[in-house]
Design an enzyme around this catalytic site. Structure first.
Site, PDB file in Angstrom:
ATOM      1  NE  ARG A  55      -3.423   0.123   2.806  1.00 43.26           N
ATOM      2  CZ  ARG A  55      -3.890   0.337   4.039  1.00 43.26           C
ATOM      3  NH1 ARG A  55      -3.851  -0.638   4.955  1.00 43.26           N
ATOM      4  NH2 ARG A  55      -4.395   1.504   4.360  1.00 43.26           N
ATOM      5  CB  CYS A  88      -1.177   4.321   9.573  1.00 43.68           C
ATOM      6  SG  CYS A  88      -2.434   4.948  10.704  1.00 43.68           S
TER       7      CYS A  88
END
Length: 281
Positions: free
Chosen positions: A176, A236
């Site tokens: 990601r 995050c």
């Protein structure tokens, strides 16, 4: 009380009048699990459930954003947490959500907050006592207070792209971070904040869910290109696993890893924020 406590330590301390135990398990939609239902089915004796989803800013379009100090204090009082309490937080979640509760409690003025090493999974594996049901607690006074010096917003992260005053580290999985895999949340672009580094949180834990030795954790920060003597901001997907990196920094003696609270849910949703793909450079 250390920042990280063992199951043996907690078992010996259970029942002491100043000790409060919190289950802060949080699951993402992909996990297909219900944290509150699991808590009511089985938890450490005396524990209360800290609902991270609910103890957040419900007016924000982004998930898990910090609530007001007044809302946080109200929720903690209802959980029986008060000034002077020693608090041990645990979870049973693959995203190690207890770190988010640790960070929030610390930010909002709790002075003694620890995380249970290995969480509920280790507690259960050792055959320790559990209970079920919804606990009945007595309200206590939790002072309304907040120190947001270790919170960053989008404007500050944008400014940091110019100044490079703070190192940015991303807790998302590598695929990601690089943009090789899409985000689970809709309408988010792929990639990462320019100049940021990557430490996926699974690199910080042993197979049994306990934290790796401090030298190994320090090596992960160093190999990611981070200098622990300089300011660090963690990010995050939605502000949860960034707190794992903040806790890791605290274990290593860093004076305070800040968190970009909007995280990729905000940055990746904006059509104007700069984004890069590929590995950290």
């Amino acid at each position: 009380m250390n920042l990280l406590v063992s199951t043996e330590w907690l078992a010996a301390e259970l029942g002491k009048s100043d000790l409060r135990v919190i289950d802060a398990s949080l699951f993402l939609p992909a996990h297909n699990r219900n944290a509150r239902a699991e808590f009511e089915a089985a938890h450490i004796p005396g524990a209360v459930f800290f609902d991270i989803e609910e103890v957040s800013d419900s007016s924000s379009p982004f998930p898990h954003m910090l609530p007001s100090a007044e809302k946080f204090a109200s929720r903690m009082q209802a959980l029986g947490l008060g000034d002077g309490s020693r608090v041990v937080v645990y979870d049973n979640s693959p995203i190690k959500s207890s770190a988010r509760a640790w960070w929030m409690l610390t930010l909002f003025g709790a002075h003694q907050v620890a995380i249970l090493d290995g969480g509920f999974a280790k507690w259960q594996a050792e055959g320790r006592a559990i209970e079920s049901g919804i606990p009945v607690v007595r309200h206590r006074h939790f002072t309304v207070w907040a120190d947001k010096a270790l919170v960053r917003d989008k404007a500050q992260i944008t400014e940091n792209l110019r100044t490079h005053a703070e190192q940015v580290v991303d807790a998302r999985p590598e695929a990601r971070f690089t943009g090789a895999e899409p985000e689970a949340r809709p309408n988010l672009r792929r990639g990462h904040i320019p100049g940021s580094r990557n430490i996926p949180i699974d690199r910080l834990f042993n197979e049994d869910g306990t934290w790796r030795p401090l030298d190994d954790i320090r090596a992960e920060f160093t190999s990611a290109g981070l200098d622990l003597s300089k300011p660090i901001v963690a990010t995050c997907g939605s502000g949860i696993t960034a707190a794992v990196l903040a806790f890791a920094g605290a274990l290593l003696g860093h004076p305070g890893v800040a968190i970009y609270d909007g995280a990729w849910s905000e940055w990746g949703a904006s059509p104007t924020t700069p984004i890069v793909t590929g590995p950290a450079v």
